[in-house]
Enzyme design. Structure first.
Site, PDB file in Angstrom:
ATOM      1  N   SER A 108       0.768  -1.252   0.000  1.00  0.00           N
ATOM      2  CA  SER A 108       0.000   0.000   0.000  1.00  0.00           C
ATOM      3  C   SER A 108       0.799   1.304   0.000  1.00  0.00           C
ATOM      4  O   SER A 108       1.762   1.469   0.732  1.00  0.00           O
ATOM      5  CB  SER A 108      -1.034   0.030   1.129  1.00  0.00           C
ATOM      6  OG  SER A 108      -0.562   0.442   2.351  1.00  0.00           O
ATOM      7  N   HIS A 112       1.069   7.928   7.725  1.00  0.00           N
ATOM      8  CA  HIS A 112       0.497   7.857   9.063  1.00  0.00           C
ATOM      9  C   HIS A 112       0.309   9.271   9.620  1.00  0.00           C
ATOM     10  O   HIS A 112       1.164  10.139   9.428  1.00  0.00           O
ATOM     11  CB  HIS A 112       1.396   7.034   9.990  1.00  0.00           C
ATOM     12  CG  HIS A 112       1.678   5.669   9.457  1.00  0.00           C
ATOM     13  ND1 HIS A 112       0.693   4.725   9.281  1.00  0.00           N
ATOM     14  CD2 HIS A 112       2.834   5.088   9.039  1.00  0.00           C
ATOM     15  CE1 HIS A 112       1.238   3.617   8.781  1.00  0.00           C
ATOM     16  NE2 HIS A 112       2.529   3.831   8.626  1.00  0.00           N
ATOM     17  N   LYS A 135       1.655   7.071  14.507  1.00  0.00           N
ATOM     18  CA  LYS A 135       2.228   5.760  14.193  1.00  0.00           C
ATOM     19  C   LYS A 135       3.548   5.898  13.423  1.00  0.00           C
ATOM     20  O   LYS A 135       3.672   5.417  12.296  1.00  0.00           O
ATOM     21  CB  LYS A 135       1.220   4.936  13.384  1.00  0.00           C
ATOM     22  CG  LYS A 135       1.578   3.448  13.303  1.00  0.00           C
ATOM     23  CD  LYS A 135       0.665   2.746  12.308  1.00  0.00           C
ATOM     24  CE  LYS A 135       1.068   1.294  12.147  1.00  0.00           C
ATOM     25  NZ  LYS A 135       0.395   0.644  11.009  1.00  0.00           N
ATOM     26  N   HIS A 276       4.766   6.477   1.770  1.00  0.00           N
ATOM     27  CA  HIS A 276       5.697   5.353   1.638  1.00  0.00           C
ATOM     28  C   HIS A 276       4.944   4.083   1.250  1.00  0.00           C
ATOM     29  O   HIS A 276       3.715   4.016   1.321  1.00  0.00           O
ATOM     30  CB  HIS A 276       6.466   5.134   2.947  1.00  0.00           C
ATOM     31  CG  HIS A 276       5.599   4.781   4.124  1.00  0.00           C
ATOM     32  ND1 HIS A 276       4.984   5.752   4.888  1.00  0.00           N
ATOM     33  CD2 HIS A 276       5.242   3.604   4.676  1.00  0.00           C
ATOM     34  CE1 HIS A 276       4.283   5.177   5.864  1.00  0.00           C
ATOM     35  NE2 HIS A 276       4.414   3.863   5.745  1.00  0.00           N
TER      36      HIS A 276
END
Length: 423
Positions: A108, A112, A135, A276
């Protein structure tokens, strides 16, 4: 006798579809090495090994003298083991989750949220954002590990827009031109143009995305069949991602995000709002305790493109700047410390030559979890009678300020990772 604060753990394996299959997975290999009774199925993915107290994967305690069955239960009853600062800062809970990941198919396009945004998303959509915590994550390669991280320099993106007309069809002429013009402006102009261009791409109509992606795949495939290299437009990677996620907008993200291939021991730190994706390989990962992930492609899970495009950090940087360099310990020649700019976790890597007969683990004012990646030892500590045998795949919980000594029982090099919280 002092209460026992050092003990081995049995950790939780997650079999997500994107994981490596059977014995190709480092997760499966660690599991098989640490537990002779473990049955590894070659037709199942072994994606993640969770070492911590997550509600969906609380580690089990492998010591019959301890009444609590899971690490979460034990910590709840023994909060002082966390260390005073950690206990007070994180409300008596272990603030990190330690993992091993074995990635076969891309994981994916995501980012975050910071704490402020996490609280807002959790209030608005708790079914998708189940907590109010940030996160941040650290990934340290165990094998060659490929991922996307942060925006490329604008010059690289503009070059791809010239070479890949299918990409420019999705970003549109105006946004493309604005990005080109921004190269002669300041950081704010660049960030604004990059936000506009990337948002146009990610919000493109699905039908048009599929059409343009099919055209690009056909063009690359024909060129490769004719013996031509398409490396200048990441042809091999594009075909690979399209095969995994046909028609997915995330395939085009490779032209905006830095492509990193980490060598073993190299790391990337994924702070809040950095786009990312993990593409392939095995890594150790440490993260703050949260399930908040905003996704926009290369996933069957919930996608939230507007939130992702709104939240991202649009500061471009070269791929080499995305590497996170550890510091060498002043006290221990075998110790490297990956200490990111967040309070939740620090990761230590110990590479001890097999010629060393005994190795002392540095005592820290934090609970920690230790993973044996290579080597065979026995662990001793003042609070435990007898020895704790540890081999490849073995996991040890160490309470705050506990001193642990490892005796090498086989004269082979040790590779050990340890997660803790250095406030």
């Amino acid at each position: 006798m002092a209460s026992q604060r050092v003990f081995p753990l049995s950790c939780v394996v997650q079999q997500y579809a994107w994981g490596k299959m059977g014995s190709n997975s480092e997760v499966a290999c660690l599991l098989a090495s640490s537990d002779p009774l473990a049955q590894i199925s070659e037709d199942k993915p072994y994606a993640e090994l969770w070492m911590g107290t997550h509600p969906r994967g609380d580690a089990r305690i492998l010591d019959n003298s301890i009444s609590q069955k899971t690490l979460g239960q034990w910590i709840a009853d023994n909060q002082n083991c966390l260390g005073t600062k950690v206990k007070d800062t994180f409300n008596g809970k272990l603030p990190f989750l330690f993992k091993v990941l074995s990635v076969e198919t891309a994981l994916s396009i995501q980012a975050h949220p910071n704490k402020e945004l996490a609280e807002k998303l959790h209030l608005q959509a708790p079914q998708h954002y189940p907590d109010a915590n940030h996160k941040p994550e650290m990934a340290i390669a165990l094998t060659s590990f490929q991922g996307l991280c942060g925006f490329r320099p604008v010059e690289e993106i503009v070059t791809f827009l010239k070479k890949v007309p299918e990409l420019q069809s999705l970003t549109g002429e105006d946004a493309t031109e604005q990005l080109k013009q921004s190269m002669s402006g300041g950081p704010e102009a660049v960030a604004s143009a990059l936000r506009n261009c990337f948002s146009h791409l990610m919000k493109a109509e699905k039908k048009v995305v599929v059409e343009q992606l099919n055209l690009l795949v056909k063009r690359i495939s024909q060129q490769v069949s004719a013996g031509n290299s398409m490396d200048d437009i990441c042809g091999k990677l594009l075909l690979q991602l399209h095969q995994q996620y046909p028609g997915d907008i995330g395939c085009f993200a490779i032209y905006f995000l830095n492509l990193l291939t980490l060598k073993p021991g190299e790391a990337m730190f994924l702070e809040a709002n950095v786009p990312h994706a993990y593409l392939k390989g095995d890594c150790v990962e440490c993260m703050a305790c949260s399930d908040n992930t905003v996704r926009a492609g290369l996933t069957p899970k919930f996608i939230d493109v507007p939130t992702l495009c709104e939240m991202l950090n649009y500061t471009p940087s070269p791929s080499k700047d995305r590497l996170f360099t550890p510091t060498r310990s002043q006290d221990d020649p075998y110790l490297s410390i990956y200490d990111p700019p967040v309070p939740d976790f620090t990761v230590m890597k110990m590479e001890v030559p097999g010629s060393v007969t005994e190795y002392k683990i540095l005592a820290v004012d934090s609970a920690s979890i230790l993973l044996m990646v290579q080597g065979t030892v026995t662990a001793t500590t003042p609070t435990v009678q007898g020895e704790i045998p540890l081999q490849r795949g073995g996991v040890l919980f160490i309470g705050a300020n506990e001193s642990v000594s490892l005796k090498l029982t086989v004269a082979k090099d040790l590779l050990i990772f340890r997660a803790c919280c250095l406030l």
